[in-house]
Enzyme design. Structure first.
Site, PDB file in Angstrom:
ATOM      1  CD  GLN A 114     -30.439 -12.621  33.471  1.00 44.17           C
ATOM      2  OE1 GLN A 114     -29.741 -13.556  32.848  1.00 44.17           O
ATOM      3  NE2 GLN A 114     -31.059 -11.572  33.160  1.00 44.17           N
ATOM      4  N   GLY A 115     -29.800 -16.308  34.876  1.00 46.45           N
ATOM      5  CA  GLY A 115     -30.880 -17.270  35.267  1.00 46.45           C
ATOM      6  C   GLY A 115     -32.282 -16.653  35.740  1.00 46.45           C
ATOM      7  CB  SER A 172     -29.156  -4.969  40.091  1.00 50.68           C
ATOM      8  OG  SER A 172     -27.799  -5.047  39.981  1.00 50.68           O
ATOM      9  CD  GLU A 195     -26.175  -3.247  37.350  1.00 55.40           C
ATOM     10  OE1 GLU A 195     -25.868  -2.211  36.477  1.00 55.40           O
ATOM     11  OE2 GLU A 195     -27.087  -2.925  38.182  1.00 55.40           O
ATOM     12  CE  LYS A 205     -32.351  -6.352  50.941  1.00 57.02           C
ATOM     13  NZ  LYS A 205     -31.239  -5.988  51.816  1.00 57.02           N
ATOM     14  CB  THR A 221     -34.439 -11.341  40.815  1.00 57.55           C
ATOM     15  OG1 THR A 221     -33.554 -12.131  39.981  1.00 57.55           O
ATOM     16  CG2 THR A 221     -35.229 -12.181  42.137  1.00 57.55           C
TER      17      THR A 221
END
Ligand code: FES
Ligand code: FES
Lengths: 332, 151
Positions: free
Chosen positions: A48-49, A88, A291, A287, A91
């Protein structure tokens, strides 16, 4: 028999993080002798990074170039505590913790550079990997060199610690209300399909999709997540299932020939857009985008099929068999 | 039985059982990390390699059958530790997320472009049809192949 076209829309709101007795993330940044930084986290890079995003955040605040920041993860022995890579949340949670840890490093950098440049820390600014005396064009020193000097000349350990938690929110017994998440992301997807009424086969022709992600810290990564999610959701909508074999285990779905994923040729034209409406709780307003991008495409396809054939199919995937049965039942 | 073959340009000798697959030998005996086990039955493409420049599912290839042949993995496309132009296009287009499918995708693209330097979209889809990707949605992979093709 005909090929009928239809268009469907679906919109979603999606929470970032979760609410199980709090949702903490911890970060420790340790400097290397040459001024590079190692960011120790327990969130896992699974494509996902998150490594890239956390390095970008640490770089933005400390001034150390992004290529000189290593994000280390996956070692449960040395990594600080974190609830994990899910919901999620990475981040948002890790990003906030990295900001705090980076601010500690930044303070060390400014205090050390003040000594090196013989100026007050308040008169200093960090840009382009260097610490400058504000308004003076020829007085600056490289951030990495400052970090190195802090260790070798000024006997300062260059370590930054960061912690972020969303405190547990309990449910009000009167109203049932609680505050389980930190922020909501939003999305809207439109799908155009063609249904072959002879074979029951649904082809997705075009997808328009837009997600509001607070702040896209790395727009290319966000776009990749969106497109990957759309295609994964297309599989769920149209082909992927363990039925009819499950639960009769004699004929289990054991291979990718039974469990059918989309392949390169199945992909429609996808127009993906990012909208940014920063959240006050997020790192630079970000945010979670992980998902929700899988979730909006299936209902959009269901609605598009409804628009095309006038029958709403309510269980996924929309196999040709279900389409033909639905058409027969409705007398079309 | 002892077999010998050229692995990414280097001669290797290895003791194999007649039933060993090439995938098993590359991963378990030779320690390669770029050849991936996805399904073991030819439906995902994660294990793909080139045998004498032809695409092969290494999970369906007997190791013994590559004796004296040339086996190329994605690592064999590097020269002097530099990525090949095709691999660079994969990087630029962010065509890998978890990376599990990537070695197979790159080798399929190489085999396609070697044979057909300016493929149509259809030809690209056809070539990639045997390779599954769970992460990228294929769009960046197709873009990478297109941008590596001669216009
Ligand atoms: S492992 Fe060989 S095709 Fe899946
Ligand atoms: S990048 Fe994860 S499977 Fe393709």
């Amino acid at each position: 028999m005909a090929k009928l076209r239809g268009r469907g829309i679906a919109a979603i709101n999606y929470p970032t993080g979760m609410n199980l007795g709090g949702d903490p993330s911890q970060v420790v940044i340790v400097a290397q002798p040459d001024g590079r930084l190692v960011v120790n986290v327990a969130s896992v890079e699974l494509g996902q990074g998150i490594k890239t995003v956390l390095a970008q955040i640490a770089s933005e605040i400390t001034g150390v170039p992004v290529e000189d920041i290593e994000v280390r993860f996956g070692d449960t022995e040395s990594a600080p505590h974190d609830t994990g890579t899910f919901a999620s949340r990475s981040t948002h949670r890790m990003g906030n913790a990295v900001i705090k840890a980076s601010e500690e490093i930044r303070e060390i950098v400014l205090n050390t550079a003040a000594k090196m440049l013989e100026a007050s820390p308040n008169d200093l600014e960090i840009r382009e990997g260097r610490v400058w005396v504000k308004g003076v064009t020829d007085k600056s020193v490289e951030v990495k060199q400052v970090i190195s000097q802090a260790q070798f000349t000024y006997n300062t350990p260059v370590v930054g610690k960061g912690f972020y938690v969303k405190p547990k929110s309990s449910v009000d017994p009167e109203t049932g209300a609680s505050d389980p998440h930190s922020t909501m992301a939003h999305g809207c997807t439109v799908a155009e399909v063609e249904v072959d009424t002879e074979t029951g086969f649904v082809t997705v022709l075009k997808v328009y999709t837009v997600y509001e992600v607070g702040k896209a810290i790395n727009p290319q990564l966000v776009e990749s997540q969106i497109i990957g999610g759309i295609v994964m959701g297309m599989g769920a909508a149209l082909t992927e299932t363990v039925y009819p074999r499950y639960p009769v285990l004699d004929f289990q779905t054991t291979s990718f020939r039974d469990y059918v994923l989309p392949t390169a040729g199945d992909i429609p034209e996808i127009v993906a857009k990012i909208v940014e409406s920063p959240t006050p709780t997020g790192p630079f307003g970000a945010k979670g985008v992980g998902e929700m991008v899988v979730n909006s495409i299936a209902p959009a396809i269901v609605n598009a099929v409804y628009d095309a054939i006038g029958v709403q199919i309510t269980d996924l995937p929309i196999t040709p068999e279900k389409v033909l049965k639905a058409l027969k039942k409705s007398g079309r | 039985m002892m077999i010998r073959f050229y692995l990414d340009g280097q001669l290797v000798e290895v003791d194999v059982k007649p039933t060993d697959t090439l995938l098993k030998v590359l991963v378990d005996k030779l320690g390669l990390t770029s050849v991936h086990y996805g399904c073991g039955e030819g439906s995902c493409g994660a294990c793909m390699v080139l045998v004498d420049d032809k695409l092969r599912y290494s999970c369906l290839t007997f190791a013994a059958s590559v004796n004296d042949k040339k086996v190329t993995t994605v690592a064999g496309l590097l020269s002097d530790h530099e990525l090949s132009p095709l691999q660079k296009k994969f990087v630029e287009n962010n065509a890998a997320q978890c990376g599990y499918c990537t070695p197979g995708m790159v080798l399929v693209a190489k085999a396609l472009l070697d044979k057909n330097p300016s493929p149509s979209d259809e030809e690209i889809f056809d070539a990639l049809a045997g390779n599954l990707c769970r992460c990228t949605g294929y769009v960046p992979i197709v873009k990478a192949v297109k941008s590596a093709a001669r216009r």
